[in-house]
Design a protein around this motif. Structure first.
Motif, PDB file in Angstrom:
ATOM      1  N   ARG A  73      18.852 -38.359  47.712  1.00 35.84           N
ATOM      2  CA  ARG A  73      19.942 -38.414  48.922  1.00 35.84           C
ATOM      3  C   ARG A  73      21.171 -39.105  48.377  1.00 35.84           C
ATOM      4  O   ARG A  73      21.100 -39.804  47.595  1.00 35.84           O
ATOM      5  N   ASP A  74      22.414 -38.337  48.964  1.00 36.23           N
ATOM      6  CA  ASP A  74      23.759 -38.660  48.509  1.00 36.23           C
ATOM      7  C   ASP A  74      23.934 -40.205  48.727  1.00 36.23           C
ATOM      8  O   ASP A  74      24.701 -40.813  47.762  1.00 36.23           O
ATOM      9  N   GLY A  75      23.597 -40.809  49.931  1.00 40.20           N
ATOM     10  CA  GLY A  75      23.823 -42.232  50.103  1.00 40.20           C
ATOM     11  C   GLY A  75      23.138 -43.134  49.179  1.00 40.20           C
ATOM     12  O   GLY A  75      23.605 -44.140  48.684  1.00 40.20           O
ATOM     13  N   ASP A  76      21.729 -42.630  48.730  1.00 41.10           N
ATOM     14  CA  ASP A  76      21.197 -43.412  47.542  1.00 41.10           C
ATOM     15  C   ASP A  76      21.949 -43.441  46.374  1.00 41.10           C
ATOM     16  O   ASP A  76      22.118 -44.384  45.502  1.00 41.10           O
ATOM     17  N   ARG A  77      22.344 -42.179  45.908  1.00 38.61           N
ATOM     18  CA  ARG A  77      23.100 -41.956  44.605  1.00 38.61           C
ATOM     19  C   ARG A  77      24.524 -42.968  44.787  1.00 38.61           C
ATOM     20  O   ARG A  77      24.850 -43.507  43.900  1.00 38.61           O
ATOM     21  N   ASP A  78      24.942 -43.018  45.950  1.00 37.73           N
ATOM     22  CA  ASP A  78      26.150 -43.789  46.076  1.00 37.73           C
ATOM     23  C   ASP A  78      25.899 -45.439  45.644  1.00 37.73           C
ATOM     24  O   ASP A  78      26.890 -46.069  45.141  1.00 37.73           O
ATOM     25  N   LEU A  79      25.001 -45.532  46.111  1.00 41.16           N
ATOM     26  CA  LEU A  79      24.614 -46.867  45.595  1.00 41.16           C
ATOM     27  C   LEU A  79      24.501 -47.596  44.566  1.00 41.16           C
ATOM     28  O   LEU A  79      24.750 -48.676  43.892  1.00 41.16           O
ATOM     29  N   ASP A  81      26.463 -45.895  41.705  1.00 39.52           N
ATOM     30  CA  ASP A  81      27.458 -45.243  41.212  1.00 39.52           C
ATOM     31  C   ASP A  81      27.818 -45.792  39.924  1.00 39.52           C
ATOM     32  O   ASP A  81      28.064 -45.587  38.872  1.00 39.52           O
TER      33      ASP A  81
END
Length: 102
Positions: A73-79, A81
């Motif tokens: 998930r993009d939201g998980d990837r953002d965590l 960065d």
């Protein structure tokens, strides 16, 4: 007080069993989550304090190679960065064998 029939007692026991099963499931999820948190805390601690820890070329490099495959998930990837960006002193596909990764 009237005695309960066997069917009523069985229904009551089944309801208690379901309640206990839900409680057990919740407890198991909490344990599983706590284990993940503790492992994550260990990894983050090692990244912050022990730069000499090596897992196939370094913990940070290993995480950079494995996390993108693991996080869907993009939201998980953002965590992550800050971890996913290549560091200047770590080998990348482009500088392996070129002498720039020392």
């Amino acid at each position: 007080m009237a005695r309960k029939t066997i069917g009523e007692r069985l229904a009551q026991l089944e309801a208690q069993r379901k309640t206990l099963q839900i409680r057990l499931s919740k407890q198991e999820r909490a344990i599983h989550t706590r284990r993940k948190v503790l492992i994550g805390a260990l990894v983050l601690h090692r990244l912050a304090n022990d730069r000499d820890v090596h897992i196939g070329g370094g913990l940070a490099a290993w995480l950079r190679s494995e996390l993108p495959k693991f996080l869907t998930r993009d939201g998980d990837r953002d965590l992550f960065d800050d971890l996913l960006k290549p560091q200047a002193n770590e080998p990348t596909i482009g500088n392996i064998g070129s002498g720039s990764a020392v």
